[in-house]
Design a protein around this motif. Sequence first.
Motif, short mmCIF file in Angstrom:
data_model
loop_
_atom_site.label_atom_id
_atom_site.label_comp_id
_atom_site.label_asym_id
_atom_site.label_seq_id
_atom_site.Cartn_x
_atom_site.Cartn_y
_atom_site.Cartn_z
N ARG A 123 -39.12 29.23 28.63
CA ARG A 123 -38.70 28.38 27.52
C ARG A 123 -37.26 28.71 27.18
N ALA A 124 -36.41 27.68 27.11
CA ALA A 124 -35.00 27.87 26.79
C ALA A 124 -34.68 27.22 25.45
N GLU A 125 -33.86 27.91 24.66
CA GLU A 125 -33.43 27.37 23.38
C GLU A 125 -31.91 27.18 23.42
N TYR A 126 -31.45 26.05 22.89
CA TYR A 126 -30.04 25.71 22.93
C TYR A 126 -29.52 25.40 21.52
N ARG A 127 -28.21 25.54 21.38
CA ARG A 127 -27.53 25.10 20.15
C ARG A 127 -26.57 23.97 20.54
N ASP A 128 -26.78 22.81 19.97
CA ASP A 128 -25.98 21.63 20.31
C ASP A 128 -24.71 21.62 19.47
N ILE A 129 -23.55 21.51 20.12
CA ILE A 129 -22.25 21.48 19.43
C ILE A 129 -21.67 20.08 19.66
N PRO A 130 -21.62 19.25 18.62
CA PRO A 130 -21.20 17.85 18.81
C PRO A 130 -19.71 17.73 19.10
N GLY A 131 -19.34 16.62 19.67
CA GLY A 131 -17.95 16.31 19.97
C GLY A 131 -17.84 14.93 20.59
#
Length: 563
Positions: A123-131
């Motif tokens: 299981r992978a967890e990500y942090r989305d950084i918008p742009g």
Amino acid sequence: MKKTASVIMLILGILISMVGLATLAGGAVASVVGSAQGDGYLTSGTARLAVGSHALTSPRLDAVGEGIPPRLPFDVGTLRLRATSADPGKEIFIGVAPQDDVERYLSGVHHSELLEVDSRPFRAEYRDIPGTGTPAPPAEQAFWSTSASGPGEQELTWDLAAGSWAIVIMNADGSLGVDAEVQAGFRSDLIMPAATGLLVGGAVALAIGIPLLVLGAIGLGRHARQHPRGPAAPPPGYGTPSGYGPGYGTQPGYAPAYGPPPGYAAGSAPLPGQEPPPVHAGGVPGVPAPGPQGAPGAAVQGVQPLPLPVAADRADRAPYPARLFGDLDPALSRAMWLVKWFLAIPHFIVLVFLWFAFLVTTIVAGFAILFTGRYPRPLFDFNVGVLRWNWRVAFYAYAAAGTDRYPPFTLARTDYPADFEVDYPERLSRGLVLVKWWLLSLPHLLIIAALSGATWTWETETTDLGTTYERATGPSLLGLLVLVAVVALLFTGRYQRPLFDFILGINRWIYRVLAYTALMRDEYPPFRLDQGPADVPPAVSGPGHQDPPRQEPPVQEPPATLP
């Protein structure tokens, strides 16, 4: 040896032994890791990482730190990365660069940061950084320390260096939607030397700590035996039943198991004009005294002899030589049980160290039994003291909640309403020491796990990241019974006595098995739930046994009158 010196030696021995054991374990793990470097690298499994942004970056990598020379005469560590695009029509890019350069490159660009990866299940967890920006093709940038780009599997190696670094995975054209199979590997020339150093350091620490621990335990064991604060209150009428040989734990100060027949004072003579009452061995009604030649079971004055219990029945009914007591406080507070666990925290901290010492001294005693057939008496008294201390705290806080009196900080016997005692064995089997603590005790351990172990449940959840598994635990049967008892106490002001007796029976079973697995006795614990506050012998019953006839007091007839 004075008690203060013994306490100091025990504390130092425990701390040094704990450090040594942790160091030794670290050395063993490092040795396994070093040996597992098959092609020179310790390689992870292949993981699929997929995000909908332009780039996937790693967390900040503080690899070595500032102030380390860039070049050393040995390999501090080498990272190997392999990546393959899940879409055969796309080329993949992987690169390592300083963190600041990567942040400038991806400023204003929609990208994702990998936060955490769990391997089992994956299981992978990500942090989305918008742009909103579109990045230039990554291979055209000059700030990469090392990189690889192209179709199919791409591989790069990077020697760890001082500074803050970031790993970046992108499509080679910088387009949206990164989907790649990734594998990581690591190698270092420091692993095996570090493992050797840890193993040697741990062995030296144990060589210093264990003797200190054992000497401290010996001193405290002698002190606990020679300077008791007072005997524990035995159950009324406790003793060895007739027909049982000595060695089942009759202690000085315990009342005889049975008295003279009801209505007769000890040593009383029959009333005038009446036959003397039947004589019974040991004052037990219905058990005939020895015959003229000392043969047991001979009839006395026409009384029909009763069959004595056979050896197997006698062993099954005999009191076990590890005895647990607990007296219910009649004036328990309704709500104090809510904070007892907090008040007992100092005891919990001490018991963590005492249980570590208990494990070490049990191993030492096991070797002593194997070679001499004897359990060293000071270590025996120390280990019994640890079990006694644990039972007091358990009785107070969580395993019975039967008293509001705070447990004493001592291994010795006191007048506390909960106590545990084990009879010292003069000789023990050398062979049983090898199997009784695990193989022979396995049936009991399974029962104890069912009575006092936590319940487990598993839940599965399917999401976009795959199937995840979550584990939850519930209270044990013993914990549930105690909870029911204290909740009833809260609302009614009464601790239900039948429930208390049952709870004590479960604890008694647990501590008997603890004494057996800790090599203190060779007698196999009975499969018996002896309920109640005191460890009393169960009643004799079953085929081939007749209950003793009740002896009524003699009735004095009025004197005869002459006609």
